[in-house]
Write a protein that holds these residues in place. Structure first.
Motif, PDB file in Angstrom:
ATOM      1  N   ASP A 290     -12.941  -5.301  27.996  1.00  0.00           N
ATOM      2  CA  ASP A 290     -13.795  -4.242  28.677  1.00  0.00           C
ATOM      3  C   ASP A 290     -14.822  -3.463  28.037  1.00  0.00           C
ATOM      4  N   ILE A 291     -14.759  -3.846  26.406  1.00  0.00           N
ATOM      5  CA  ILE A 291     -15.951  -3.220  25.639  1.00  0.00           C
ATOM      6  C   ILE A 291     -16.969  -4.448  25.906  1.00  0.00           C
ATOM      7  N   HIS A 292     -16.706  -5.714  25.829  1.00  0.00           N
ATOM      8  CA  HIS A 292     -17.861  -6.463  26.127  1.00  0.00           C
ATOM      9  C   HIS A 292     -18.639  -6.280  27.717  1.00  0.00           C
ATOM     10  N   LYS A 293     -17.876  -5.757  28.524  1.00  0.00           N
ATOM     11  CA  LYS A 293     -18.295  -5.294  29.796  1.00  0.00           C
ATOM     12  C   LYS A 293     -19.247  -4.142  29.930  1.00  0.00           C
ATOM     13  N   THR A 294     -18.928  -3.035  28.862  1.00  0.00           N
ATOM     14  CA  THR A 294     -19.435  -1.799  29.001  1.00  0.00           C
ATOM     15  C   THR A 294     -20.195  -1.255  27.779  1.00  0.00           C
ATOM     16  N   VAL A 295     -19.860  -1.879  26.658  1.00  0.00           N
ATOM     17  CA  VAL A 295     -21.161  -1.893  25.522  1.00  0.00           C
ATOM     18  C   VAL A 295     -22.363  -2.600  25.776  1.00  0.00           C
ATOM     19  N   ASN A 296     -23.467  -2.214  25.570  1.00  0.00           N
ATOM     20  CA  ASN A 296     -24.686  -2.657  25.805  1.00  0.00           C
ATOM     21  C   ASN A 296     -24.986  -4.142  24.821  1.00  0.00           C
ATOM     22  N   VAL A 297     -24.459  -3.863  23.666  1.00  0.00           N
ATOM     23  CA  VAL A 297     -24.683  -4.860  22.730  1.00  0.00           C
ATOM     24  C   VAL A 297     -23.874  -6.211  23.061  1.00  0.00           C
ATOM     25  N   PHE A 298     -22.837  -6.061  23.740  1.00  0.00           N
ATOM     26  CA  PHE A 298     -22.123  -7.306  24.202  1.00  0.00           C
ATOM     27  C   PHE A 298     -22.488  -8.017  25.527  1.00  0.00           C
ATOM     28  N   GLN A 299     -23.386  -7.255  26.240  1.00  0.00           N
ATOM     29  CA  GLN A 299     -23.866  -7.681  27.651  1.00  0.00           C
ATOM     30  C   GLN A 299     -24.369  -9.223  27.656  1.00  0.00           C
ATOM     31  N   THR A 300     -25.039  -9.449  26.625  1.00  0.00           N
ATOM     32  CA  THR A 300     -25.457 -10.981  26.614  1.00  0.00           C
ATOM     33  C   THR A 300     -24.382 -11.935  26.424  1.00  0.00           C
ATOM     34  N   HIS A 301     -23.240 -11.760  25.991  1.00  0.00           N
ATOM     35  CA  HIS A 301     -22.265 -12.562  25.649  1.00  0.00           C
ATOM     36  C   HIS A 301     -21.647 -13.080  26.580  1.00  0.00           C
ATOM     37  N   ASN A 302     -21.382 -14.418  26.311  1.00  0.00           N
ATOM     38  CA  ASN A 302     -20.661 -15.127  27.836  1.00  0.00           C
ATOM     39  C   ASN A 302     -19.294 -14.936  27.581  1.00  0.00           C
ATOM     40  N   VAL A 303     -18.688 -14.429  28.239  1.00  0.00           N
ATOM     41  CA  VAL A 303     -17.040 -14.169  28.218  1.00  0.00           C
ATOM     42  C   VAL A 303     -16.489 -14.979  29.590  1.00  0.00           C
ATOM     43  N   SER A 304     -15.706 -15.565  29.461  1.00  0.00           N
ATOM     44  CA  SER A 304     -14.792 -16.227  30.237  1.00  0.00           C
ATOM     45  C   SER A 304     -13.486 -15.857  30.251  1.00  0.00           C
ATOM     46  N   MET A 305     -13.056 -15.337  31.482  1.00  0.00           N
ATOM     47  CA  MET A 305     -11.531 -14.981  31.684  1.00  0.00           C
ATOM     48  C   MET A 305     -10.732 -16.097  31.923  1.00  0.00           C
ATOM     49  N   HIS A 306      -9.543 -15.948  31.405  1.00  0.00           N
ATOM     50  CA  HIS A 306      -8.497 -16.897  31.693  1.00  0.00           C
ATOM     51  C   HIS A 306      -7.159 -16.255  31.568  1.00  0.00           C
ATOM     52  N   GLU A 307      -5.994 -17.101  31.745  1.00  0.00           N
ATOM     53  CA  GLU A 307      -4.692 -16.561  31.519  1.00  0.00           C
ATOM     54  C   GLU A 307      -4.307 -16.610  30.063  1.00  0.00           C
ATOM     55  N   ALA A 308      -3.524 -16.214  29.898  1.00  0.00           N
ATOM     56  CA  ALA A 308      -2.905 -16.160  28.535  1.00  0.00           C
ATOM     57  C   ALA A 308      -2.909 -17.551  27.886  1.00  0.00           C
ATOM     58  N   VAL A 309      -3.759 -17.777  26.812  1.00  0.00           N
ATOM     59  CA  VAL A 309      -3.985 -19.143  26.158  1.00  0.00           C
ATOM     60  C   VAL A 309      -2.862 -19.412  25.345  1.00  0.00           C
ATOM     61  N   LYS A 310      -1.943 -20.400  25.504  1.00  0.00           N
ATOM     62  CA  LYS A 310      -0.702 -20.762  24.568  1.00  0.00           C
ATOM     63  C   LYS A 310      -1.233 -21.596  23.571  1.00  0.00           C
ATOM     64  N   MET A 311      -0.542 -21.398  22.493  1.00  0.00           N
ATOM     65  CA  MET A 311      -0.941 -22.223  21.095  1.00  0.00           C
ATOM     66  C   MET A 311       0.381 -22.777  20.654  1.00  0.00           C
ATOM     67  N   HIS A 312       0.267 -24.086  20.328  1.00  0.00           N
ATOM     68  CA  HIS A 312       1.517 -24.794  19.595  1.00  0.00           C
ATOM     69  C   HIS A 312       1.787 -24.149  18.245  1.00  0.00           C
ATOM     70  N   GLU A 313       3.082 -24.081  17.838  1.00  0.00           N
ATOM     71  CA  GLU A 313       3.412 -23.694  16.646  1.00  0.00           C
ATOM     72  C   GLU A 313       2.462 -23.954  15.511  1.00  0.00           C
ATOM     73  N   ASP A 314       1.946 -25.256  15.395  1.00  0.00           N
ATOM     74  CA  ASP A 314       0.938 -25.961  14.497  1.00  0.00           C
ATOM     75  C   ASP A 314      -0.208 -25.405  14.458  1.00  0.00           C
ATOM     76  N   GLY A 315      -0.620 -24.391  15.515  1.00  0.00           N
ATOM     77  CA  GLY A 315      -1.806 -23.672  15.551  1.00  0.00           C
ATOM     78  C   GLY A 315      -2.954 -24.386  16.452  1.00  0.00           C
ATOM     79  N   THR A 316      -2.517 -25.489  16.931  1.00  0.00           N
ATOM     80  CA  THR A 316      -3.320 -26.117  18.040  1.00  0.00           C
ATOM     81  C   THR A 316      -3.245 -25.635  19.346  1.00  0.00           C
ATOM     82  N   GLU A 317      -4.755 -25.621  19.966  1.00  0.00           N
ATOM     83  CA  GLU A 317      -4.510 -24.904  21.354  1.00  0.00           C
ATOM     84  C   GLU A 317      -4.028 -26.092  22.449  1.00  0.00           C
TER      85      GLU A 317
END
Length: 325
Positions: free
Chosen positions: A32-59
């Motif tokens: 929400d901050i990326h959507k409302t705050v001007n400084v973040f407007q140029t950032h490229n945000v992609s939405m997704h479901e909760a990204v799960k990670m393996h216990e070893d830290g790999t995506e």
């Protein structure tokens, strides 16, 4: 392998629901901050479901998802492609809608309004279509596998039959050439017998000449004029008889030459005929209307041999000649 949720990389207090190329994984508040705050407007945000990670830290990339409305417009990367132009079959943004796609009018769909909820009926329809084509693919694959096995057996059978025909032809050729070889050997043996008879006669006559010549020398050396006189009375007849025997045996026992010559014309005819001894037939197992049909090339059956056909041709020529007369 067990998995765990990725935390927001900005605040660390929430599970990530989006990803920013500049800031990393984001929670709901940071998105929400990326959507409302001007400084973040140029950032490229992609939405997704909760990204799960393996216990070893790999995506685990298989669970990273984002809807079409979160995609950026190809023409205007800072804008989201929230419209669908049916005419051009492409997703566009608001700037595109008011520029190049204005003539498309009602053929432009607002994806934010049209695709709010999942249409279960459409999902079921798509899954049903996919299931049907999967069944058709499986059926074709099974039919192909079955056909491969059947036609392999058919090919093996044809190869065996062809080899059998080759063996028949070879056996016949071996028989014919064997008869010719036997004929040559027979003539050669006859010539050996002829040579033996003539040689024997010559040896006998040579020995007779030698014996008579020795007697003459002996009579001369011993001055036996009476024996010489008596010998002179019949020696001419003896020589004449010997000469007659030589002529007789030469006439009776003659050498025979056995020639062998390939008839190139007949061989060429034979080779051409062999090409027609068996034909390669193509079998078509399907048709445009879906019905299976076997299409096999047919050839005119000829039951007469070349000699019979030649004799028949000669007879026809003779009858034609007689009718013309």
């Amino acid at each position: 392998m067990a998995s765990k949720q990725i935390q927001c990389e900005m605040c660390g207090n929430e599970n990530a629901i989006g990803y920013c190329k500049s800031c990393g994984y984001l929670g709901e508040t940071c998105v929400d901050i990326h959507k409302t705050v001007n400084v973040f407007q140029t950032h490229n945000v992609s939405m997704h479901e909760a990204v799960k990670m393996h216990e070893d830290g790999t995506e685990n990339p298989n669970v990273i998802l984002r809807d079409i409305t979160e995609e950026r417009c190809k023409q205007h990367p800072t804008e989201k492609a929230i419209f669908l132009c049916k005419i051009h079959d492409s997703t566009i943004c608001g700037r595109c809608l008011h520029s190049g796609h204005r003539p498309c009018g009602e053929e432009v769909v607002d994806l934010l309004q049209e695709v709010v909820n999942i249409d279960c009926e459409k999902v079921n329809t798509m899954k049903s279509l996919l299931l049907e084509i999967k069944d058709e693919i499986l059926l074709l694959k099974n039919e192909t596998e079955h056909s491969k096995m059947n036609y392999k057996k058919n090919a093996d059978k044809c190869v065996q039959e062809c080899m059998g025909l080759g063996n028949k032809i070879k056996q016949r050729v071996d028989k014919l050439t064997s008869d010719i070889r036997n004929g040559i050997s027979k003539k050669h043996n006859e010539n050996l017998t002829t040579h033996s008879h003539i040689t024997k006669m010559c040896d006998e006559k040579t020995k007779w000449c030698h014996d008579v010549d020795s007697k003459i020398d002996s009579f001369v050396d011993n001055n036996m004029a009476g024996h010489l006189y008596l010998m002179s009375r019949y020696i001419e007849k003896k020589v004449s008889d010997a000469r007659s025997h030589l002529k007789e045996i030469k006439h009776k026992h003659t050498f025979k030459r056995f020639g062998f010559k390939e008839n190139n014309v007949i061989l060429q005819c034979l080779f051409e005929d062999l090409e027609d001894v068996c034909e390669q037939q193509e079998e078509v197992t399907g048709s445009d209307d879906g019905n299976a049909k076997d299409v096999v090339a047919s050839a005119t059956k000829i039951n007469k041999t070349r000699r019979e056909l030649t004799a028949l041709l000669s007879q026809v020529k003779q009858e034609l000649y007689q009718s013309e007369k």
